[in-house]
Write a protein that holds these residues in place. Structure first.
Motif, PDB file in Angstrom:
ATOM      1  N   THR A 115       5.089  17.786   5.657  1.00 33.33           N
ATOM      2  CA  THR A 115       3.689  17.729   5.740  1.00 33.33           C
ATOM      3  C   THR A 115       3.113  16.980   6.880  1.00 33.33           C
ATOM      4  O   THR A 115       1.961  17.354   7.296  1.00 33.33           O
ATOM      5  CB  THR A 115       2.919  17.080   4.555  1.00 33.33           C
ATOM      6  N   VAL A 152       3.366  13.842   7.834  1.00 36.84           N
ATOM      7  CA  VAL A 152       2.782  12.597   7.837  1.00 36.84           C
ATOM      8  C   VAL A 152       4.146  11.750   7.625  1.00 36.84           C
ATOM      9  O   VAL A 152       4.674  11.615   6.719  1.00 36.84           O
ATOM     10  CB  VAL A 152       1.940  12.315   6.496  1.00 36.84           C
ATOM     11  N   GLY A 194       0.043   6.077   3.411  1.00 37.55           N
ATOM     12  CA  GLY A 194      -0.140   7.372   3.645  1.00 37.55           C
ATOM     13  C   GLY A 194       0.271   8.242   2.709  1.00 37.55           C
ATOM     14  O   GLY A 194       0.240   9.613   2.748  1.00 37.55           O
ATOM     15  N   GLN A 195       1.065   7.827   1.622  1.00 37.64           N
ATOM     16  CA  GLN A 195       1.877   8.828   0.656  1.00 37.64           C
ATOM     17  C   GLN A 195       0.855   9.297  -0.234  1.00 37.64           C
ATOM     18  O   GLN A 195       1.170  10.618  -0.631  1.00 37.64           O
ATOM     19  CB  GLN A 195       2.798   7.928  -0.079  1.00 37.64           C
ATOM     20  N   ALA A 196      -0.516   8.727  -0.541  1.00 40.61           N
ATOM     21  CA  ALA A 196      -1.366   9.351  -1.286  1.00 40.61           C
ATOM     22  C   ALA A 196      -1.895  11.006  -0.557  1.00 40.61           C
ATOM     23  O   ALA A 196      -2.180  11.593  -0.932  1.00 40.61           O
ATOM     24  CB  ALA A 196      -2.587   8.545  -1.677  1.00 40.61           C
ATOM     25  N   ALA A 197      -1.989  10.765   0.692  1.00 40.08           N
ATOM     26  CA  ALA A 197      -2.260  11.625   1.582  1.00 40.08           C
ATOM     27  C   ALA A 197      -1.407  12.926   1.506  1.00 40.08           C
ATOM     28  O   ALA A 197      -1.898  14.045   1.404  1.00 40.08           O
ATOM     29  CB  ALA A 197      -2.716  11.257   2.889  1.00 40.08           C
ATOM     30  N   VAL A 198       0.142  12.480   1.633  1.00 44.64           N
ATOM     31  CA  VAL A 198       1.000  13.412   1.311  1.00 44.64           C
ATOM     32  C   VAL A 198       0.891  14.027   0.069  1.00 44.64           C
ATOM     33  O   VAL A 198       1.246  15.355  -0.189  1.00 44.64           O
ATOM     34  CB  VAL A 198       2.265  12.974   1.698  1.00 44.64           C
ATOM     35  N   ALA A 221      -1.323  14.687  -1.938  1.00 48.90           N
ATOM     36  CA  ALA A 221      -2.590  15.364  -2.187  1.00 48.90           C
ATOM     37  C   ALA A 221      -2.337  16.689  -1.443  1.00 48.90           C
ATOM     38  O   ALA A 221      -3.137  17.777  -1.705  1.00 48.90           O
ATOM     39  CB  ALA A 221      -3.841  14.857  -1.438  1.00 48.90           C
ATOM     40  N   ARG A 222      -1.371  16.904  -0.657  1.00 53.27           N
ATOM     41  CA  ARG A 222      -1.110  18.242   0.011  1.00 53.27           C
ATOM     42  C   ARG A 222      -0.009  18.970  -0.641  1.00 53.27           C
ATOM     43  O   ARG A 222       0.286  20.161  -0.422  1.00 53.27           O
ATOM     44  CB  ARG A 222      -0.687  18.154   1.534  1.00 53.27           C
ATOM     45  N   THR A 272       0.824  -1.201   0.115  1.00 54.00           N
ATOM     46  CA  THR A 272      -0.059  -0.012  -0.002  1.00 54.00           C
ATOM     47  C   THR A 272       0.824   1.176   0.014  1.00 54.00           C
ATOM     48  O   THR A 272       2.104   1.157   0.115  1.00 54.00           O
ATOM     49  CB  THR A 272      -0.953  -0.154   1.293  1.00 54.00           C
ATOM     50  N   ASP A 273       0.253   2.497  -0.061  1.00 54.03           N
ATOM     51  CA  ASP A 273       1.014   3.586  -0.075  1.00 54.03           C
ATOM     52  C   ASP A 273       1.297   4.185   1.123  1.00 54.03           C
ATOM     53  O   ASP A 273       2.375   5.303   1.402  1.00 54.03           O
ATOM     54  CB  ASP A 273       0.461   4.637  -0.949  1.00 54.03           C
TER      55      ASP A 273
END
Length: 237
Positions: free
Chosen positions: A82, A84, A5-9, A11-12, A2-3
């Motif tokens: 960020t 995260v 949490g990188q997808a959330a990063v 997105a920022r 999985t990513d």
């Protein structure tokens, strides 16, 4: 994987794809531990030699590490910028290479535990492989790692609109990683104080056929480098 949490990063961070935080739909995905394999690395160095029509292993390995290190450190640095946590550990990373072998993105699949200790472990492992594959001393490769950290934090700071705060992370992180990683340095240029990395390393790209000397190359005279940076600062500012 999985990513983590990188997808959330991503997105920022405006322009996350261009910074290598989003894996492109093309290219081959390489598991992080392979980056510490001297044999695999030697194949990448040879591949680079075919592209540049050169058999200088030392130069080719240095150029390979210059491009790889910039992508490799991006997830944990984006995590720092960020808030995260993204792991820099090789087992938690995957890397995307384009058809020509150019590293373009890295994705972390887990949060970090101790970012500095884990980043040191990763740098030691990959630098060891590059040094063996290219018959290169490790010290110049650690200097390139410092410049990659500084450059990536600078790019992230520009993307996030807070160069000062994000580049301020560089010194404490490098100090926590420890020697032989040199301290990252920056220089502010021009009336608008545009920030650049004050390079500790030379990528040796100019030693390959038809390749130029970088604007901020430490091999330039201080005067020449200052003039070129001022010109770049005027265009950026």
């Amino acid at each position: 994987m999985t990513d983590g949490g990188q997808a959330a990063v991503a997105a920022r961070v405006p322009g996350a794809g261009a910074l290598g935080l989003v894996a492109p739909p093309v290219g081959s995905v390489v598991p992080g531990p392979l980056l510490a394999d001297p044999g695999w690395t030697a194949e990448r160095v040879a591949e680079l030699g075919q592209r540049y029509r050169s058999d200088d292993r030392r130069v080719l390995a240095t150029v390979w590490w210059y491009s790889l290190s910039s992508v490799l450190v991006t997830p944990p640095l984006a995590g720092l910028a960020t808030g995260v946590p993204l792991s820099p550990r090789l087992p938690d990373l995957s890397l995307t290479l384009l058809a020509g072998g150019t590293p373009v993105a890295a994705v972390s699949g887990a949060p970090w535990g101790d970012v500095a200790a884990e980043l040191r472990e990763t740098l030691e492992a990959v630098i060891g492989a590059v040094a063996e594959a290219g018959a290169v001393r490790p010290a110049p490769l650690w200097a390139i790692a410092t410049d990659s950290i500084a450059n990536r934090l600078l790019a992230l700071g520009r993307a996030l609109g807070d160069v000062g705060a994000v580049t301020a992370l560089a010194g404490p992180l490098a100090a926590a990683v420890g020697a032989p990683l040199p301290a990252p340095r920056y220089v502010d240029v021009g009336p608008r104080a545009v920030r650049f990395t004050q390079r500790a390393s030379c990528c040796l790209l100019y030693r390959l056929p038809h390749e130029p000397t970088c604007t901020s190359c430490p091999r330039r005279t201080p005067f020449e480098r200052q003039v070129l940076l001022e010109d770049t600062a005027e265009r950026i500012g």
